[in-house]
Design a protein around this motif. Structure first.
Motif, PDB file in Angstrom:
ATOM      1  N   GLY A 270      30.569  61.966  26.817  1.00  0.00           N
ATOM      2  CA  GLY A 270      29.831  62.842  26.070  1.00  0.00           C
ATOM      3  C   GLY A 270      28.546  62.057  25.443  1.00  0.00           C
ATOM      4  O   GLY A 270      28.852  60.714  25.285  1.00  0.00           O
ATOM      5  N   LEU A 271      27.795  62.797  24.763  1.00  0.00           N
ATOM      6  CA  LEU A 271      26.868  62.258  23.777  1.00  0.00           C
ATOM      7  C   LEU A 271      26.632  62.934  22.633  1.00  0.00           C
ATOM      8  O   LEU A 271      27.649  63.860  22.453  1.00  0.00           O
ATOM      9  CB  LEU A 271      25.215  62.420  24.521  1.00  0.00           C
ATOM     10  CG  LEU A 271      24.919  63.733  24.405  1.00  0.00           C
ATOM     11  CD1 LEU A 271      24.621  64.657  23.391  1.00  0.00           C
ATOM     12  CD2 LEU A 271      23.812  64.009  25.694  1.00  0.00           C
TER      13      LEU A 271
ATOM     14  N   PRO B 126      28.094  56.403  24.224  1.00  0.00           N
ATOM     15  CA  PRO B 126      29.029  55.079  23.862  1.00  0.00           C
ATOM     16  C   PRO B 126      28.345  54.051  24.960  1.00  0.00           C
ATOM     17  O   PRO B 126      27.884  54.370  25.926  1.00  0.00           O
ATOM     18  CB  PRO B 126      30.382  55.827  24.492  1.00  0.00           C
ATOM     19  CG  PRO B 126      30.273  57.163  24.616  1.00  0.00           C
ATOM     20  CD  PRO B 126      28.788  57.707  24.829  1.00  0.00           C
ATOM     21  N   ASN B 127      28.658  52.908  24.373  1.00  0.00           N
ATOM     22  CA  ASN B 127      28.367  51.803  25.213  1.00  0.00           C
ATOM     23  C   ASN B 127      29.479  51.554  26.158  1.00  0.00           C
ATOM     24  O   ASN B 127      30.816  51.696  25.964  1.00  0.00           O
ATOM     25  CB  ASN B 127      28.310  50.473  24.221  1.00  0.00           C
ATOM     26  CG  ASN B 127      27.825  49.131  24.995  1.00  0.00           C
ATOM     27  OD1 ASN B 127      28.631  48.753  26.139  1.00  0.00           O
ATOM     28  ND2 ASN B 127      26.925  48.378  24.576  1.00  0.00           N
TER      29      ASN B 127
ATOM     30  N   LEU C 132      36.141  54.553  23.603  1.00  0.00           N
ATOM     31  CA  LEU C 132      34.728  54.029  23.629  1.00  0.00           C
ATOM     32  C   LEU C 132      33.924  54.874  22.597  1.00  0.00           C
ATOM     33  O   LEU C 132      32.831  54.436  22.189  1.00  0.00           O
ATOM     34  CB  LEU C 132      34.378  53.799  25.185  1.00  0.00           C
ATOM     35  CG  LEU C 132      35.035  52.876  25.801  1.00  0.00           C
ATOM     36  CD1 LEU C 132      34.433  52.981  27.266  1.00  0.00           C
ATOM     37  CD2 LEU C 132      35.188  51.545  25.239  1.00  0.00           C
ATOM     38  N   GLY C 133      34.382  56.381  22.264  1.00  0.00           N
ATOM     39  CA  GLY C 133      33.490  57.079  21.404  1.00  0.00           C
ATOM     40  C   GLY C 133      34.245  58.142  21.051  1.00  0.00           C
ATOM     41  O   GLY C 133      35.060  58.590  21.944  1.00  0.00           O
TER      42      GLY C 133
ATOM     43  N   GLU D 282      26.961  51.661  20.244  1.00  0.00           N
ATOM     44  CA  GLU D 282      26.302  52.817  20.395  1.00  0.00           C
ATOM     45  C   GLU D 282      24.822  52.434  21.401  1.00  0.00           C
ATOM     46  O   GLU D 282      24.401  51.415  21.034  1.00  0.00           O
ATOM     47  CB  GLU D 282      25.653  53.758  19.325  1.00  0.00           C
ATOM     48  CG  GLU D 282      26.900  54.266  18.552  1.00  0.00           C
ATOM     49  CD  GLU D 282      26.618  55.239  17.337  1.00  0.00           C
ATOM     50  OE1 GLU D 282      27.236  55.898  17.027  1.00  0.00           O
ATOM     51  OE2 GLU D 282      25.558  54.833  16.914  1.00  0.00           O
ATOM     52  N   ILE D 283      24.705  53.511  22.606  1.00  0.00           N
ATOM     53  CA  ILE D 283      23.328  53.329  23.196  1.00  0.00           C
ATOM     54  C   ILE D 283      22.368  54.269  22.656  1.00  0.00           C
ATOM     55  O   ILE D 283      22.864  55.660  22.918  1.00  0.00           O
ATOM     56  CB  ILE D 283      23.603  53.272  24.563  1.00  0.00           C
ATOM     57  CG1 ILE D 283      24.401  52.174  25.095  1.00  0.00           C
ATOM     58  CG2 ILE D 283      22.389  53.264  25.302  1.00  0.00           C
ATOM     59  CD1 ILE D 283      24.856  52.244  26.639  1.00  0.00           C
TER      60      ILE D 283
END
Length: 551
Positions: free
Chosen positions: A34-35, A50-51, A9-10, A432-433
């Motif tokens: 994570g971010l 991640p969304n 997802l990321g 992406e959020i």
């Protein structure tokens, strides 16, 4: 029939935002959450995650989120996720969970479902089981996860490097890795960040000699930046400072909390006599340690450089020491900071990204890992696509069949049926959020477009006051501009704006009926003045009309 899906997802074709999902039949296992920081178009965005809509839709099937270590790129999205899935089990080592708790507010701490685990622990999930192995990274309690299935093990390494000088809390258990390899690894997920580099990362991840040289050549105050939770670098700094007569002042509540906790729980070995307080902040030879909380890299340093810090006021005798090498995504930001320091007449020192490395696996580290684990399939993760590709080339050198090397993008699904790779066109929607401040939801494209418009063209506000009974204009229209034109040099333009706005407002007032079509006024002002502004200035500022009535 056994069916295994692996997707991200990321974390693929990017640095940060790591989140890897393994589905074994109906069970879902998530590795890291994570971010990443937005270093290209800031627009007020603090960080990106991640969304995770897929996880929300399948929340009942999630067996847990398994955190490899306590860096933001691996745990930073958890506080946002638990706002939507508070019941999801979160697994991690003691230090990892303690760092996570610092990011959580009081209400979140009460409801979060935390499970502390140690290295070399087995978790039983009936159909599958999970085993943890200690790995070497820049922070203690880094874990590799081994998910045992009927068709073989799925191994996620997290961030790692092989460094035989790293002992104790930083030591990799190579024996356990080899044992898992002999049992049979179906798929190995390994990081790609330094895959393009020849040789081992070690010893370029250790910088004691460099720190010692900086302390010796710069007798005045040193302001040293560290990345959050890079414990090994913090230990190196304290070790070298303890050999001098200097003191270290730790700035920032978050950094103080982490270091105090680490000392108390023996993650850091520090002589308390080295630690100073605010009374030492302006000592001639003090070392001031600063870090960043959940902000962009170097945010606190930039605040100091701009003179906004409450305690630290810079002097030309100061030395600014960036104690970590740059990495993809922050080079431009670091260069700008170094230029700003130089223009202020101070000394600036940073580690070369060519000579000094972060604690990530280079090509020889990856070769050793592959040799130990002998995976049937190999999945390069974490890093830009060129790094993933370099990782795939390393796997080819190690004689892994090219068809068994899985180069994927976020959302691409890898499918195994009864232990064999099967072609599939399935793709999980990923996005992406964008997080701004304490906002828990996505900022969204419309907000960013508004910010972009404001940043490029500014804003014009038209305000007018009407009599509530007669609807006659009592005051205005007044014009307020920000980021559009310099008012004192454009008085004729301001007069024309007022004239046009007044004509539009009056034309939309039905005198005697007490009716005013406010929405039409706003649309007409925006359309008419928008065309006028573009004709006169070739700019398109945001136009806001405010009309109020008074008795």
């Amino acid at each position: 029939m056994s069916k295994i899906k692996i997707f991200s997802l990321g974390g693929l074709n990017e640095n940060g935002k790591n989140m890897y999902v393994v589905e074994v039949n109906k069970n879902i296992y998530v590795f890291d959450a994570g971010l990443k920081y937005d270093n290209e178009k800031n627009l007020g965005i603090d960080y990106i995650i991640p969304n995770f809509d897929y996880l929300i839709k399948n929340r009942k099937r999630i067996k847990g989120i398994f955190l490899s270590h306590g860096h933001e790129g691996n745990i930073g999205a958890v506080p946002d996720i638990i706002n939507y899935i508070p019941e999801v089990p979160i697994y991690g080592a003691k230090l990892t969970l303690e760092i996570l708790k610092l990011d959580l507010n009081a209400n979140q701490r009460k409801k979060i479902n935390l499970h502390e685990i140690k290295a070399h622990t087995k978790l039983d999930f009936k159909e599958e089981s999970m085993f943890t192995i200690a790995m070497t990274h820049s922070i203690p309690d880094a874990l590799c996860y081994v998910l045992y299935t009927k068709d073989g093990a799925i191994v996620y390494t997290g961030d790692f490097t092989f460094d035989h000088a790293m002992t104790g809390l930083y030591k990799t258990d190579i024996g356990k890795l080899a044992y898992v390899g002999k049992q049979g690894v179906l798929c190995l997920l390994a990081e790609s960040m330094y895959a393009y580099r020849s040789g081992y990362t070690s010893p370029n991840n250790r910088v004691q000699d460099f720190i010692r040289n900086v302390l010796a050549k710069n007798p005045d105050r040193i302001i040293a930046t560290v990345f959050p939770a890079h414990f090994y670098r913090i230990q190196e700094i304290f070790d070298e400072v303890s050999k001098t007569h200097r003191k270290i002042v730790i700035m920032g509540k978050s950094l103080q909390t982490i270091i105090n906790y680490a000392i108390k729980n023996h993650y850091l070995t520090i002589d308390s006599r080295v630690i100073g307080d605010l009374s030492n902040l302006n000592d001639k030879d003090v070392v001031v340690l600063i870090s960043d909380e959940k902000e962009k890299p170097f945010a606190n340093l930039e605040r100091i450089l701009k003179g906004f810090d409450k305690y630290i006021k810079l002097k030309k005798t100061d030395t600014i020491f960036i104690t970590e090498p740059s990495y993809v995504g922050i080079e431009k930001r670091l260069t700008g900071i170094m230029d700003e320091i130089a223009m202020m007449g101070m000394n600036a020192i940073s580690l070369s990204s060519k000579k000094h490395l972060l604690h990530h696996a280079s090509s020889e580290d990856l070769k050793l890992l592959i040799n130990i684990m002998q995976p049937k399939y190999y999945f390069p993760v974490k890093g830009e696509y060129k790094d993933q590709y370099a990782n795939a080339e390393v796997a080819e050198e190690m004689k892994i069949n090219k068809d068994h090397i899985l180069l994927k993008q976020n959302g691409d699904v890898v499918l195994f049926v009864n232990g064999k790779l099967k072609p599939t066109s399935e793709h999980i929607e990923t996005d992406e959020i964008l997080i701004d401040g304490n906002t828990s939801g996505d900022i969204g494209d419309l907000v960013l477009k508004d910010r972009e418009m404001l940043g490029e063209n500014g804003i014009v506000i038209i305000s007018c006051t009407l009599d509530k009974d007669t609807k006659t204009i009592l005051a205005g229209p007044e014009v307020l501009t920000r980021g559009f034109i310099y008012v004192k040099e454009n008085l004729d333009l301001i007069s024309e704006i007022k004239k046009v706005a007044k004509e539009i407002i009056e034309s939309n007032i039905e005198y005697g009926t007490k009716k005013v079509d406010y929405s039409k006024i706003k649309n007409d002002v925006r359309e008419t003045l928008g065309k006028y502004f573009y004709k006169m200035t070739e700019s398109k500022p945001m136009i806001i009309t405010v009309i109020q009535e008074v008795q």
